[in-house]
Design an enzyme around this catalytic site. Structure first.
Site, PDB file in Angstrom:
ATOM      1  N   ARG A 202       2.198  -6.449  13.459  1.00 50.92           N
ATOM      2  CA  ARG A 202       2.421  -7.866  13.779  1.00 50.92           C
ATOM      3  C   ARG A 202       3.899  -8.165  13.936  1.00 50.92           C
ATOM      4  NH1 ARG A 202       0.411 -11.956   9.638  1.00 50.92           N
ATOM      5  NH2 ARG A 202       1.450 -10.509   8.222  1.00 50.92           N
TER       6      ARG A 202
ATOM      7  N   SER B  20       5.003  -0.698   5.090  1.00 50.13           N
ATOM      8  CA  SER B  20       4.167  -0.489   3.894  1.00 50.13           C
ATOM      9  C   SER B  20       3.903   0.984   3.617  1.00 50.13           C
ATOM     10  CB  SER B  20       2.846  -1.225   4.073  1.00 50.13           C
ATOM     11  OG  SER B  20       3.112  -2.539   4.448  1.00 50.13           O
TER      12      SER B  20
ATOM     13  N   ASP C 173       5.050  -4.199   1.593  1.00 51.05           N
ATOM     14  CA  ASP C 173       4.100  -5.326   1.617  1.00 51.05           C
ATOM     15  C   ASP C 173       3.796  -5.855   0.214  1.00 51.05           C
ATOM     16  OD1 ASP C 173       2.775  -2.992   0.941  1.00 51.05           O
ATOM     17  OD2 ASP C 173       0.930  -3.485   1.988  1.00 51.05           O
TER      18      ASP C 173
END
Length: 902
Positions: A524, A588, A642
């Protein structure tokens, strides 16, 4: 004349549909806990939970009490793939003094007959399980006990009502203990009603059979009901056979409008007036008597036999069902009728013979009609339970009336098909249903007990005691300490990576920030606008891009070029290509950071395998890719994990949030650690967020004692064998795969899917974690579980679905407990850091497993509470930790940087 006379016995389809609706309402009443006491149709649970699946095998004994004769059987069931069985029986009379004497005599007689049978068959020294068919209404609380509610048919034995008949049989057998041995120390394994026995016998030959019907001396029906509808029995899983005891339908007056004067007269002269009214309109025990009463009245009125009433017409029970059946053999014209009537000293004319034959037809036709209406109600209920528009099913039938009457079966089938056109019904005649059926129930009970043992043995390693969980917590605590110490950090399995995030939001953050989020199969790009002051808010705009497998597992350069291509698309889309915005990069994967904007990839996880990345600084790789593209420039302020983003997002809402937890595809925790405890970073003042990367816990073998063979199989088949062992036991990416391995093993043991491993079950990754969440949902009936399994190409029975649900439950519960044990170690550490007796702290949580699984969050929270009783932990769901969180970290870093410059 006869038609006019018996007008009320002729029932139209509308009347039958009405009877069907009345019976459906009675069934619902009988199943409800509050309404059952006043229901006439008792809907008795039989504790038979499973139909034969064809894998039953062994030798069984059965005794059968309830008809005109007592029977003993020896049944051999062969597991030869052909579902064959062998039955040997012996019949014994039931003398009047026994069926109307006292209980002790009755059961002694049964025991004597069984002993005689075992002697004749030379079985005295074999240990055989025994099934007991007892064809009277009993209240059961388990398969091997039953309290007699009332005698029916021609039985009236004293001192048996309201007592456990299995216990009485046991006592009688005990007296003969020296003479023969039964399996399990003279034990009766199953008490079965003849109706249930009929369903089970037919179920062995046809697995669609889920209804049993008896139309003989008595009448009754049973069927497989969903457990969730049976209020009288604990538990919602699976199905159980319900013995309706429908003979009492109408005892409350519900059928009074359909009962004729002849029905009333018959009832008054019976052994049990006012009871079993439906049975008295249907069963062969009463139809002959009904015909006699009708003929008597017609003769008295001068309509038959020239008005001459013979002794036969005045004698109760003189006309029997066998007479009625014989007189209805139309093919033989009137000769049978004439012969029978003459034998009864009624000298009939031809008109008399025609009239009598017509009376017989109307009486037996009404019986078939009423029986069809009640059966149609059961079939409709079955179809609605299964939520099907159309259903195929089989009804197993037994009973003299059905078998010997020339027209009965044909009439019944025709009317049932008319009343339930959306059910394709096969009627299967049971061969020795009540005897073989008891053996079948016993065989199924035997099979289920053996299966239960095997399933328990498979799932026991997943049950973790409180002691074991405490041990896991203590080992995690030890590993956390190793990761923080300079001399042990290099070899520690929990890496405890410093993030250089030294503060949580204080509310003064503001500005526009870009955030990138790479951590799974999607990527994203976000624009985040943060406002401070009284109108504090966070606005976000984002776009999601897929990462194809060939890029996830290609070269590092291709991966970062793809990322920059996605950023370019987003900037274009938002119209902000010219602005040099500060950017936070959520990455992440385990990184070793030397500062907030430097992150060296320790190793890929979650299915990524891009080459030339491990050991490289991912921020540099991103900067170089931006330079190669040469279209725009960005200020990369922070590389973020994350988990840290999750903590920051919740920290923006709740300043007490100092721990972040991810329980989703992956599993990880971060928390704010005192700088003085972090030996691998200079300085002792303040705090810094530590990304524990706890997924690697156990990679040094410290939790091998709780790893099962299935965990080892999943690990060996993964992209990174030997790595991330704790994550492989707790995270969504692997739970479905553990379940699949267990299902394969259970199928190999013949406990699932009829022992057939389907192609789809062989496929890795077919069992996604979302299916675990769906299957374990409390609201899902087993029918829907079956549908989910069918989508996965697994053709399951109801029993299979129960087992699959149990497997999913065991695997996900262990995952939540292990995760809770790890988290308990962290909150305890925080409490000791602060030097307080009692700690109040908030944990920010994200991840699909935590959010979507029906029980994961509850079990996790209970485990933390149990293992860290001095910590009061609040769990807060994070709203978009990896996007909003990355922007907040960037904003906090900018704020702290500006403070530093000033």
């Amino acid at each position: 004349q006869v038609d006019r006379y018996l007008y009320h016995m002729r029932l139209s389809d509308d009347v039958l549909l009405d009877v069907m609706a009345r019976f459906q309402a009675e069934m619902v009443k009988g199943l409800g806990r509050d309404t059952n006491p006043t229901a006439t149709v008792k809907m008795l649970p039989s504790f038979v939970r499973s139909l034969p699946d064809g894998s039953e095998k062994g030798e069984f004994l059965a005794v059968d009490l309830g008809g005109s004769q007592f029977r003993a059987h020896q049944v051999k069931v062969f597991d030869d793939g052909k579902q064959s069985s062998q039955l040997e029986s012996k019949f014994y009379p039931t003398p009047k003094e026994v069926v109307q004497g006292n209980g002790v005599e009755l059961f002694d007689y049964v025991a004597d007959c069984l002993l005689d049978f075992m002697e004749t068959k030379n079985l005295k020294h074999k240990k055989l399980p025994l099934g007991f068919t007892f064809s009277f209404p009993c209240k059961q609380t388990k398969l091997e006990e039953g309290v007699l509610l009332a005698w029916t048919k021609h039985f009236k034995v004293r001192g048996v009502q309201d007592t456990d008949v299995v216990n009485s049989l046991r006592k009688a057998l005990q007296k003969h203990k020296a003479s023969f041995v039964l399996a399990g120390d003279l034990d009766v394994l199953a008490l079965v009603n003849d109706t249930v026995g009929t369903m089970m016998t037919c179920g062995y030959d046809d697995q669609r059979c889920e209804v049993g019907l008896i139309i003989g001396t008595g009448t009754n029906a049973c069927y497989m009901e969903e457990m969730r509808h049976i209020d009288l029995v604990e538990g919602d899983e699976g199905r159980m056979c319900i013995n309706t005891e429908w003979g009492a339908f109408g005892d409350d007056g519900a059928l009074d409008d359909l009962r004729t004067e002849f029905d009333r007269e018959l009832d008054l002269g019976s052994l049990n007036p006012g009871k079993q009214l439906f049975e008295k309109m249907i069963s062969s025990l009463h139809l002959g008597e009904l015909v006699r009463l009708i003929l008597l009245k017609m003769t008295k009125e001068g309509l038959l036999f020239n008005g001459k009433v013979s002794t036969a017409l005045l004698t109760k029970g003189k006309i029997e069902m066998k007479h009625v059946s014989a007189m209805e053999k139309y093919k033989e014209g009137l000769s049978n009728t004439k012969e029978i009537l003459t034998e009864l000293n009624l000298f009939p004319s031809e008109e008399d013979c025609i009239a009598v034959q017509h009376v017989c037809t109307i009486v037996s036709f009404r019986s078939a009609n009423l029986c069809a209406a009640a059966l149609a109600a059961i079939l409709t209920r079955l179809r609605e339970n299964k939520k099907l528009l159309r259903m195929r099913t089989t009804v197993g039938i037994d009973g003299g009336l059905y078998k010997t009457h020339p027209q009965y079966a044909k009439r019944l089938h025709k009317v049932v098909r008319r009343l339930v056109p959306n059910c394709d019904v096969r009627f299967l005649l049971s061969v020795s249903g009540s005897g073989k059926g008891a053996a079948m129930v016993t065989a199924v009970a035997y099979r289920l007990a053996a299966q239960r043992k095997q399933i328990d043995a498979t799932l026991t390693p997943f049950l973790l005691s409180l002691e074991t969980l405490r041990e896991v917590k203590n080992k995690m605590r030890t590993e956390l300490e190793y990761g923080l110490k300079r001399e042990t950090q290099a070899s520690a399995s929990v890496k405890m990576l410093p993030t250089y995030v030294c503060g949580t939001p204080d509310g003064t953050e503001k500005g526009k920030f870009l955030a990138l989020d790479l951590g799974g199969t999607n990527f994203r790009v976000l624009l985040v606008k943060i406002k401070s002051g009284r109108r504090r808010s966070v606005q976000m705009y984002n776009k999601i891009f897929a990462i194809p497998l060939e890029i996830m597992q290609g070269t590092g350069e291709e991966l970062f070029d793809h990322i920059v291509q996605c950023i370019a698309d987003f900037l274009e889309y938002m119209g902000i290509k010219g602005a040099r915005l500060p950017l936070g990069f959520t990455f992440s994967f385990p990184c070793r950071q030397a500062s907030i904007d430097k992150g060296t990839l320790v190793g890929w996880t979650k299915g990524f395998k891009a080459t030339d990345c491990e050991g490289e600084d991912v921020v540099d790789m991103l900067r170089e890719a931006i330079r190669r593209r040469n279209e725009f420039d960005l200020d990369i302020v922070a590389v973020v994990n994350d988990t840290v983003g999750t903590m920051m997002t919740c920290g923006y809402e709740d300043p007490n949030c100092e721990i972040g937890l991810i329980a989703g595809t992956g599993s990880n925790v971060c928390y704010m650690e005192d700088m003085k405890n972090i030996e691998i970073v200079e300085g002792n003042e303040g705090k810094m967020c530590i990304n524990t990367e706890w997924g690697g816990f156990g990679d040094n073998g410290c939790i091998d004692n709780i790893r099962t063979k299935y965990d080892k199989e999943v690990d060996e088949g993964s992209l990174n064998p030997g790595k991330q062992r704790y994550e492989k036991m707790t995270s969504g990416m692997y739970l479905g795969e553990i379940v699949r391995q267990i299902l394969i093993d259970l199928t190999k043991q013949g406990l699932l899917f009829r022992g057939q491993i389907s192609e789809s079950l062989r496929k890795r990754g077919i069992f996604e974690t979302k299916f675990l969440s769906q299957i374990e949902s409390d609201r899902l009936a087993l029918l829907q579980v079956r549908r989910i399994l069918q989508q996965l190409g697994l053709d399951s029975t109801c029993d299979d679905s129960i087992i699959v649900k149990e497997v999913c439950g065991a695997v996900s519960k262990r995952a939540a407990q292990l995760c809770g044990a790890g988290l308990a170690a962290i909150v305890e550490k925080k409490r000791e850091n602060r030097g307080v007796e009692h700690l109040q702290i908030t944990v920010g949580v994200d991840g699909t497993l935590y959010k979507l699984h029906p029980h994961f969050s509850r079990v996790l929270q209970e485990t933390v509470k149990e293992l860290a009783p001095q910590c009061d932990v609040t769990f807060m769901l994070s709203e978009d930790g990896s996007g909003k969180g990355a922007a907040l970290i960037t904003a906090v870093a900018k704020r702290l940087h500006n403070v530093g410059q000033k």
